[in-house]
Scaffold this active site. Structure first.
Site, PDB file in Angstrom:
ATOM      1  N   GLU A 130      23.055  43.684 -18.420  1.00  0.00           N
ATOM      2  CA  GLU A 130      22.677  45.058 -18.669  1.00  0.00           C
ATOM      3  C   GLU A 130      23.606  45.685 -19.707  1.00  0.00           C
ATOM      4  O   GLU A 130      24.785  45.322 -19.734  1.00  0.00           O
ATOM      5  CB  GLU A 130      22.757  45.881 -17.357  1.00  0.00           C
ATOM      6  CG  GLU A 130      21.759  45.488 -16.320  1.00  0.00           C
ATOM      7  CD  GLU A 130      21.858  46.362 -15.070  1.00  0.00           C
ATOM      8  OE1 GLU A 130      22.549  47.412 -15.112  1.00  0.00           O
ATOM      9  OE2 GLU A 130      21.258  46.007 -14.071  1.00  0.00           O
ATOM     10  N   HIS A 168      17.847  50.556 -14.684  1.00  0.00           N
ATOM     11  CA  HIS A 168      18.944  50.877 -13.762  1.00  0.00           C
ATOM     12  C   HIS A 168      19.051  52.381 -13.553  1.00  0.00           C
ATOM     13  O   HIS A 168      20.056  53.020 -13.869  1.00  0.00           O
ATOM     14  CB  HIS A 168      20.277  50.326 -14.294  1.00  0.00           C
ATOM     15  CG  HIS A 168      21.295  50.174 -13.206  1.00  0.00           C
ATOM     16  ND1 HIS A 168      22.301  49.237 -13.238  1.00  0.00           N
ATOM     17  CD2 HIS A 168      21.466  50.840 -12.044  1.00  0.00           C
ATOM     18  CE1 HIS A 168      23.062  49.343 -12.147  1.00  0.00           C
ATOM     19  NE2 HIS A 168      22.563  50.322 -11.415  1.00  0.00           N
ATOM     20  N   ARG A 226      21.608  44.577  -7.438  1.00  0.00           N
ATOM     21  CA  ARG A 226      22.199  44.068  -8.672  1.00  0.00           C
ATOM     22  C   ARG A 226      21.360  42.875  -9.148  1.00  0.00           C
ATOM     23  O   ARG A 226      20.883  42.071  -8.347  1.00  0.00           O
ATOM     24  CB  ARG A 226      23.648  43.608  -8.430  1.00  0.00           C
ATOM     25  CG  ARG A 226      24.628  44.772  -8.217  1.00  0.00           C
ATOM     26  CD  ARG A 226      24.858  45.551  -9.494  1.00  0.00           C
ATOM     27  NE  ARG A 226      25.883  46.591  -9.362  1.00  0.00           N
ATOM     28  CZ  ARG A 226      25.618  47.863  -9.019  1.00  0.00           C
ATOM     29  NH1 ARG A 226      24.376  48.231  -8.743  1.00  0.00           N
ATOM     30  NH2 ARG A 226      26.597  48.743  -8.955  1.00  0.00           N
TER      31      ARG A 226
HETATM   32  C1  8YV Z   1      25.284  53.677 -11.084  1.00  0.00           C
HETATM   33  C2  8YV Z   1      24.701  52.128  -9.295  1.00  0.00           C
HETATM   34  O1  8YV Z   1      24.776  54.719 -11.819  1.00  0.00           O
HETATM   35  O2  8YV Z   1      25.987  53.471  -7.904  1.00  0.00           O
HETATM   36  C3  8YV Z   1      25.739  52.301  -8.265  1.00  0.00           C
HETATM   37  O3  8YV Z   1      26.285  51.256  -7.836  1.00  0.00           O
HETATM   38  O4  8YV Z   1      24.226  51.059  -9.528  1.00  0.00           O
HETATM   39  C4  8YV Z   1      24.268  53.314 -10.054  1.00  0.00           C
HETATM   40  O5  8YV Z   1      24.113  54.402  -9.186  1.00  0.00           O
HETATM   41  C5  8YV Z   1      25.536  52.525 -12.035  1.00  0.00           C
HETATM   42  O6  8YV Z   1      26.311  51.586 -11.376  1.00  0.00           O
HETATM   43  C6  8YV Z   1      26.273  53.045 -13.281  1.00  0.00           C
HETATM   44  O7  8YV Z   1      26.443  51.983 -14.178  1.00  0.00           O
END
Ligand code: 8YV
Length: 322
Positions: A266, A284, A237
């Site tokens: 984001e 992302h 993150r």
């Molecule tokens: C998601 C991700 O697609 O799974 C997670 O935590 O960061 C990604 O795989 C994302 O969070 C979608 O906004």
């Protein structure tokens, strides 16, 4: 009476269809107006929510009277106010494991691209700059047999370690809330305190969950520990890194390069990071392959169905509302 499900982000078409076969479905969409207002309106009589990429908390869930579960199409769940969900006895489900290898692949994509200046060289070549044999400005960093430091040795971190150890003969260091002797043995990995890992690693990959302990875990002091030829990769993150400190470190060549898939804000359409040649910036896409996103959506659908049928899914973040 059919139970009601609110879909708060675009999901796989097949899963959308399955939901519509079993439930009354309402889709939230920014084109329809303020999303929080849409949520406050439609969650009033909703039994479940499904989606990803949107903060859900008291601000947009306060009108929910019968909400049983939020089924997130993600492994990370920092978007959700878990304390509030626990107070309201609303289950939160997520989709671990199905995205592990895909996300680890992306981590190595960023590691290798940043190490060999792929983004910069792609632009440089296409701009017609290649007019003679390349010079040291175009040189990259070796990866094979170098030292890989992984911050966060969860499933994704372990998959990254496996790639480094078996694929590139790398020495593996790791920092984690607790030591993992079974993984240490598998990859001959050495547990390190954070600063020690930062000082010794040629490549640092961030693979931790975002929580109170990991927010801005990597700031100016930590970046100053890294070697000038080192590469930093973040597939966790954005807020695990103090983004301004990273920009300063990259501008001052305190580190060689960064490979980033996540950001403090984001989506991100403009940033000083995007002006730097020693940054590979992706939007992302860690889990973003068609096959993996379909697996995630299907698992999220199963989690939703289990919760509405009163089953205790192993993918509940808060099975006991703790
Ligand atoms: C998601 C991700 O697609 O799974 C997670 O935590 O960061 C990604 O795989 C994302 O969070 C979608 O906004």
């Amino acid at each position: 009476m059919m139970q009601k499900v609110v879909v708060f982000s675009q999901i796989d078409a097949d899963i959308q269809q399955k939901l519509e076969q079993h439930y009354k479905v309402v889709n939230i969409h920014p084109k329809l107006g303020d999303v929080n207002q849409q949520l406050l309106e439609h969650v009033k009589d909703a039994d479940a929510l499904i989606g990803a990429g949107r903060r859900l908390n008291e601000q947009n869930l306060s009108t929910a009277t019968k909400l049983k579960v939020i089924s997130s199409v993600s492994v990370g769940y920092d978007n959700y106010d878990l304390n509030y969900l626990n107070q309201r006895h609303i289950h939160l489900a997520h989709t671990p494991h199905v995205l592990t290898e895909t996300t680890a692949d992306l981590a190595f994509t960023l590691l290798m691209s940043a190490a060999r200046q792929v983004g910069y060289l792609d632009r440089w070549t296409k701009q017609g700059q290649w007019q003679r044999t390349v010079s040291d400005a175009q040189f990259g960093m070796d990866i094979f047999a170098k030292t890989l430091g992984i911050i966060g040795l969860g499933h994704i971190g372990a998959a990254i370690a496996r790639r480094g150890f078996h694929g590139f003969n790398m020495d593996i260091l790791y920092h984690n809330r607790r030591e993992k002797p079974e993984l240490a043995q598998a990859f001959n990995a050495e547990y390190c305190e954070l600063n020690d890992l930062l000082r010794r690693s040629d490549f640092v990959v961030i693979a931790v969950d975002l929580n109170e302990d990991s927010k801005h875990l990597i700031g100016a002091l930590e970046l100053a520990q890294m070697q000038p030829h080192a590469v930093l990769v973040n597939i966790a993150r954005g807020s695990v890194i103090d983004e301004q400190a990273l920009i300063n470190a990259l501008k001052n060549r305190q580190i060689f390069a960064a490979g980033l898939d996540v950001y403090q804000k984001e989506p991100l359409t403009a940033s000083e990071l995007f002006e730097l040649e020693n940054v590979i910036a992706l939007p992302h896409v860690g889990s973003a392959t068609a096959a993996t996103r379909k697996k995630m959506a299907y698992l999220a659908y199963q989690n939703l169905r289990d919760a509405l049928e009163g089953l205790v899914s192993p993918y509940l973040v808060n099975p006991d509302f703790k």
